[in-house]
Design a protein around this motif. Sequence first.
Motif, PDB file in Angstrom:
ATOM      1  N   ALA A  64       0.832  -1.210   0.000  1.00  0.00           N
ATOM      2  CA  ALA A  64       0.000   0.000   0.000  1.00  0.00           C
ATOM      3  C   ALA A  64       0.859   1.249   0.000  1.00  0.00           C
ATOM      4  O   ALA A  64       1.957   1.275   0.573  1.00  0.00           O
ATOM      5  CB  ALA A  64      -0.912  -0.002   1.226  1.00  0.00           C
ATOM      6  N   GLN A  69       1.560   2.770  -7.249  1.00  0.00           N
ATOM      7  CA  GLN A  69       0.146   3.092  -7.082  1.00  0.00           C
ATOM      8  C   GLN A  69      -0.100   4.584  -7.325  1.00  0.00           C
ATOM      9  O   GLN A  69      -1.071   4.963  -7.982  1.00  0.00           O
ATOM     10  CB  GLN A  69      -0.326   2.717  -5.674  1.00  0.00           C
ATOM     11  N   ASP A  75      -5.309   5.522  -4.679  1.00  0.00           N
ATOM     12  CA  ASP A  75      -5.217   6.080  -3.325  1.00  0.00           C
ATOM     13  C   ASP A  75      -5.311   4.944  -2.318  1.00  0.00           C
ATOM     14  O   ASP A  75      -6.360   4.322  -2.157  1.00  0.00           O
ATOM     15  CB  ASP A  75      -6.341   7.092  -3.110  1.00  0.00           C
ATOM     16  N   ASP A  76      -4.226   4.657  -1.637  1.00  0.00           N
ATOM     17  CA  ASP A  76      -4.176   3.531  -0.695  1.00  0.00           C
ATOM     18  C   ASP A  76      -3.259   3.902   0.454  1.00  0.00           C
ATOM     19  O   ASP A  76      -2.439   4.813   0.347  1.00  0.00           O
ATOM     20  CB  ASP A  76      -3.657   2.284  -1.420  1.00  0.00           C
ATOM     21  N   ASP A  77      -3.397   3.219   1.569  1.00  0.00           N
ATOM     22  CA  ASP A  77      -2.487   3.455   2.684  1.00  0.00           C
ATOM     23  C   ASP A  77      -2.391   2.200   3.528  1.00  0.00           C
ATOM     24  O   ASP A  77      -3.272   1.333   3.486  1.00  0.00           O
ATOM     25  CB  ASP A  77      -2.932   4.653   3.525  1.00  0.00           C
ATOM     26  N   LEU A  80      -5.409   1.051   5.741  1.00  0.00           N
ATOM     27  CA  LEU A  80      -6.500   0.414   5.005  1.00  0.00           C
ATOM     28  C   LEU A  80      -6.140  -1.035   4.676  1.00  0.00           C
ATOM     29  O   LEU A  80      -6.977  -1.940   4.776  1.00  0.00           O
ATOM     30  CB  LEU A  80      -6.790   1.181   3.721  1.00  0.00           C
ATOM     31  N   PHE A  81      -4.904  -1.251   4.304  1.00  0.00           N
ATOM     32  CA  PHE A  81      -4.411  -2.604   4.030  1.00  0.00           C
ATOM     33  C   PHE A  81      -4.522  -3.470   5.291  1.00  0.00           C
ATOM     34  O   PHE A  81      -4.980  -4.618   5.236  1.00  0.00           O
ATOM     35  CB  PHE A  81      -2.965  -2.504   3.550  1.00  0.00           C
ATOM     36  N   ASP A  84      -7.991  -4.590   5.857  1.00  0.00           N
ATOM     37  CA  ASP A  84      -8.368  -5.685   4.968  1.00  0.00           C
ATOM     38  C   ASP A  84      -7.829  -7.018   5.465  1.00  0.00           C
ATOM     39  O   ASP A  84      -8.512  -8.046   5.414  1.00  0.00           O
ATOM     40  CB  ASP A  84      -7.876  -5.408   3.547  1.00  0.00           C
ATOM     41  N   HIS A 131      -9.367  -7.464  -1.015  1.00  0.00           N
ATOM     42  CA  HIS A 131      -8.620  -6.210  -1.173  1.00  0.00           C
ATOM     43  C   HIS A 131      -9.552  -5.127  -1.705  1.00  0.00           C
ATOM     44  O   HIS A 131     -10.225  -5.326  -2.715  1.00  0.00           O
ATOM     45  CB  HIS A 131      -7.455  -6.401  -2.135  1.00  0.00           C
ATOM     46  N   ARG A 132      -9.540  -3.993  -1.046  1.00  0.00           N
ATOM     47  CA  ARG A 132     -10.377  -2.881  -1.498  1.00  0.00           C
ATOM     48  C   ARG A 132      -9.662  -1.947  -2.460  1.00  0.00           C
ATOM     49  O   ARG A 132     -10.272  -1.020  -2.996  1.00  0.00           O
ATOM     50  CB  ARG A 132     -10.899  -2.098  -0.285  1.00  0.00           C
ATOM     51  N   LYS A 133      -8.381  -2.168  -2.652  1.00  0.00           N
ATOM     52  CA  LYS A 133      -7.599  -1.345  -3.570  1.00  0.00           C
ATOM     53  C   LYS A 133      -6.761  -2.253  -4.477  1.00  0.00           C
ATOM     54  O   LYS A 133      -6.452  -3.395  -4.135  1.00  0.00           O
ATOM     55  CB  LYS A 133      -6.661  -0.400  -2.806  1.00  0.00           C
ATOM     56  N   ARG A 135      -3.588  -3.304  -5.237  1.00  0.00           N
ATOM     57  CA  ARG A 135      -2.295  -3.206  -4.556  1.00  0.00           C
ATOM     58  C   ARG A 135      -1.391  -4.410  -4.826  1.00  0.00           C
ATOM     59  O   ARG A 135      -0.350  -4.561  -4.168  1.00  0.00           O
ATOM     60  CB  ARG A 135      -2.498  -3.016  -3.048  1.00  0.00           C
TER      61      ARG A 135
END
Length: 460
Positions: A64, A69, A75-77, A80-81, A84, A131-133, A135
């Motif tokens: 992330a 990216q 947009d990830d961090d 947030l990872f 998940d 996973h919401r992004k 990555r």
Amino acid sequence: MIGVASPEDVEFPVWVQTIVIGAGACGLTAALAAQDAGGEVLVLERDESPFGSTSMSSGFIPAAATRWQHEQGIDDDPSLFLEDIQRKSHDRSDPTVAAEVVDAIGPALEWLEDEHGIPFEVLDGFLYPGHRKHRMHAVPERTGEALLTRLLQAVMAAGIPVMTDARVTTLFADEDGLISGVEVARPDGSTELIGCDGLILACNGYGGNPEMVAEHIPAMAEAEYHGHAGNTGDAVVWGEALGAEVRDLTACQGHGSLAMPHRILITWALMMEGGIQINRNGDRFANEHQGYSEQAVDVLKQPDGVAFDIYDARLHTLGLEFPDYKDAVNASAVRQCNSVEALAEHTGVPLENLMAAISETHEHGVDRFGRDLGKTPGLQAPFFAVRVTGALFHTQGGLAIDGEARVLRDDGSAFPNLFAAGGAAVGVSGPDISGYLSGNGLLTAVALGRIAGEASVSSW
């Protein structure tokens, strides 16, 4: 036999600052990190040449807030990872390890590219389960074999020696748990003693040990094992002999889509983007949008432990972006059928049931398995089919470690110079197969490998 012995009266004719056991992604990353930190390193590999579970994997590493990216507007961090990871494991992932690796993995990938010339890119064609992004990062070839090859080339370029055909059998440790060296068995029956200041266990888990799998993960005891045969649980055996704590030995990564009898991984992207799985009766039996790890158990519960991946030309085109899928096509594991009748004949399932399963893909709303059918297009002829089974890829439990990858005793104290990373250490998947989030294996291999390598030098 492997074990632990006292170093009393043992003389080591050869000495090195850091020994790394295992030349997979974890061990090679650890070796690079230790040398970059100013250490002298030796990698010991039991096989004739490095191969291992890394080469058998997809080679995808989740990270992330990376520059790749950012370049693609993702947009990830790390927080947030981490959410998940914990959501997938129902908040049962080791909190210390999980927090460390999500922060460490992005900088680790950037370091590998900047300092060792290993390029990465982000896969943004689809989201993996949980996973919401976007990555997932991979080398341009998008295979685990290519990732390992590039790491090995970097190690060779750095002048780090890799001793192959070197099976470590014995760790020498005093009463305080201080490791002073190892004994190595060679193919001709001879042995060598090598002393060290620090030892990193990067020899993966115990997926290649049928007795341990049957004891800790009985649901996968009869599953096809699609990992390296050398993953026999040596790190756990050594750790327990030393009085180390072990955690989450019941955890593992399975996969519900291994083409048989070809033993080729079929990308789960086909399921996430609209494919279905049916059994020999022509029935769907689970939510294909759950994780591919727990799907392995559902597949194994079907008659003969067999299922069929069913999808269409749109998804076949997607699959061709992945080298493993191309291998499956070239091996004739993938069959095209121009009608549902031809598909029923090829798979040998009842036509009526098959038609009903395909018709479901055109429906909207959440089905009886919890899959939101409206998120992907319905399947259209021509259809494609692959015969698959559920497989065990690697275990996720191992030695308890702290934030510097130091192995912990049962009382919570750390061994002075013993480190574990990757499959040798506890992972971030919690205690069972359903907690595995896509990429967790290489996540801990690379992130903890770098952490362990650097810490092994600072411990002197």
